[in-house]
Design a protein around this motif. Structure first.
Motif, PDB file in Angstrom:
ATOM      1  N   TYR A  35       0.973  -1.323   0.070  1.00  0.00           N
ATOM      2  CA  TYR A  35       0.127   0.061  -0.131  1.00  0.00           C
ATOM      3  C   TYR A  35       0.983   1.284  -0.125  1.00  0.00           C
ATOM      4  N   ASN A  63      -0.688   8.782   6.021  1.00  0.00           N
ATOM      5  CA  ASN A  63      -1.228   8.501   4.667  1.00  0.00           C
ATOM      6  C   ASN A  63      -0.946   9.718   3.582  1.00  0.00           C
ATOM      7  N   ASN A  66      -2.835   9.316  -2.342  1.00  0.00           N
ATOM      8  CA  ASN A  66      -3.783  10.311  -2.996  1.00  0.00           C
ATOM      9  C   ASN A  66      -5.244   9.757  -2.829  1.00  0.00           C
ATOM     10  N   THR A  67      -5.292   8.668  -1.881  1.00  0.00           N
ATOM     11  CA  THR A  67      -6.697   7.846  -1.954  1.00  0.00           C
ATOM     12  C   THR A  67      -6.760   7.978  -0.411  1.00  0.00           C
ATOM     13  N   GLY A  68      -7.834   7.686   0.395  1.00  0.00           N
ATOM     14  CA  GLY A  68      -7.856   7.675   1.553  1.00  0.00           C
ATOM     15  C   GLY A  68      -7.808   6.202   1.889  1.00  0.00           C
ATOM     16  N   PRO A 101      -6.406  11.125   2.191  1.00  0.00           N
ATOM     17  CA  PRO A 101      -5.414  11.391   1.778  1.00  0.00           C
ATOM     18  C   PRO A 101      -4.504  12.341   2.090  1.00  0.00           C
TER      19      PRO A 101
END
Length: 402
Positions: A35, A63, A66-68, A101
């Motif tokens: 991830y 994080n 660019n994605t949660g 993100p």
């Protein structure tokens, strides 16, 4: 040889399949794979505590992608002697959290011993995993419990002061901090006392509390911190004032010396002896009025000067022009000489007189100055009226004969 090669081929295919299957991550002791931009860390991973002490530290979830990410968190391993929980900042137990993100979130790892525990090293494992199984982390927290070495009783009471000398104005409130140590080798109740100047208030308080106390209990070979609040009497003059504080039991006692340095307060009062604030004057002629200047402060006030707010072209003078020194409660008289403008019209005018001392001390009075006409104009008027009357009499006599 062919069966061996075939077996190796099938093992390789199986391994690749396991990696590809969601929910079946490949990881080491501390972490893992799959991830991008997501990580988990523990702020403090090692502790040294005494028996009975609890531990808490932050769990950081970062994080950078660019994605949660939805992340599950749990205690993977904990010794049976401890109660362990993961909490949020509101102290609620948490099992999952969403990390947007390019942001980070913080949770709290808390471990509380179940009563008295033995000395030794205790390990805890915190796990974190995304719901899709592509991210998995394990972090270890180690708590070393060490028995406290018992101090040998000294047979004495000790008082340590952090700031034994404080400075400020008489209107201030002074707060000292002292630490008292019980070296008697047993629990004891100690009486508190103070020796201060007459009229001064001295109060003892537990650290960071507002309750006043006159005694306190200290366990054997333990220490306690006290706050000592000192309020000077309002009439105290500037200077140095020693204060002695003490603590005692039947077996022993101890004392400490404190000192308050009063810088004094600065205040002036200006007025007139009679209380009247009105003056009569004539254009171009000086008029005198007396004022007093009093030192209402507790410190000597030096180089007191005077100023005035007056109509244009008026003159205001002071005798003396300056007071070199004025002791507390001392009063001095000052003559104020007011000279209206020569062409001032008849009427009422306002003049403010101000005394200015040290440290911003000042006071003022406002006079109402009534300007009256000069007596010369009165006599001139009488003379003109007399001339007019005389002229009328002569006129009547002259025309009466005809």
């Amino acid at each position: 040889m062919k069966p061996v090669k075939g077996a190796l081929f099938y093992l390789m295919v199986l391994g690749l399949a396991l990696v590809a299957v969601p929910g079946y991550p490949l990881f080491s002791d501390t972490g893992i794979v799959g991830y991008k931009g997501l990580t988990m860390g523990i702020e403090y991973t090692g502790f040294k505590v005494e028996p009975g002490e609890s531990v808490d530290t932050d769990i950081l979830l970062i994080n950078q992608g660019n994605t949660g990410a939805d992340i599950k968190v749990w205690i993977e391993k904990a010794p049976k002697e401890w109660n362990v929980v993961i909490q949020n900042e509101n102290l609620m137990e948490v099992t999952g959290i969403f990390v947007p993100p390019e942001s980070q979130k913080k949770l709290i790892f808390k471990a509380v011993p179940k009563g008295e525990i033995k000395s030794g090293s205790y390990q805890f494992v915190v796990g974190a995993k995304t719901t899709d199984g592509k991210f998995y982390r394990r972090k270890v927290v180690t708590i070393n419990v060490v028995q406290k070495v018992k101090e040998k009783a000294s047979g004495k009471i000790l008082i340590n002061t952090f700031y034994p000398v404080l400075r400020g104005p008489v209107t201030g409130r002074f707060e000292f901090t002292v630490m008292v140590k019980n070296g008697l080798g047993k629990d004891a109740i100690f009486n508190l006392y103070a020796d201060a100047p007459d009229g001064w208030n001295v109060n003892f308080k537990p650290e960071l509390k507002s309750t006043y106390i006159s005694s306190l209990r200290i366990l054997a070979n333990q220490s306690k911190t006290l706050d000592i609040e000192v309020q000077p009497v309002s009439t105290a003059a500037a200077g140095e004032y020693p204060i002695k504080i003490g603590i005692r039991t039947k077996e022993a006692s101890a004392e400490a010396k404190l000192k308050v340095i009063l810088t004094g307060s600065y205040s002036l009062k200006v007025g007139t002896a009679s209380g009247l604030l009105s003056v009569n004057a004539r254009p171009g002629k000086p008029s005198n009025v007396s004022i007093y200047v009093k030192n209402n402060g507790t410190a000597e006030n030096r180089d007191i000067s005077f100023s005035s707010f007056k109509p244009e072209n008026w003159k205001v003078e002071f005798k003396p022009a300056k007071i070199s020194v004025l002791k507390p409660n001392q009063v001095k008289q000052v003559e104020v000489i007011i000279t209206p403008y020569e062409e001032a019209l008849v009427g009422d005018y306002s003049i403010e007189v101000q005394a200015i001392g040290q440290k911003g001390s000042k006071d003022s009075v406002e006079f109402r100055v009534t300007v009256k006409a000069s007596p010369i104009w009165g006599w001139a008027g009488i003379f003109i009226i007399a001339l007019m009357i005389a002229g009328l009499i002569l006129t009547f006599k002259f025309f009466g004969r005809r």
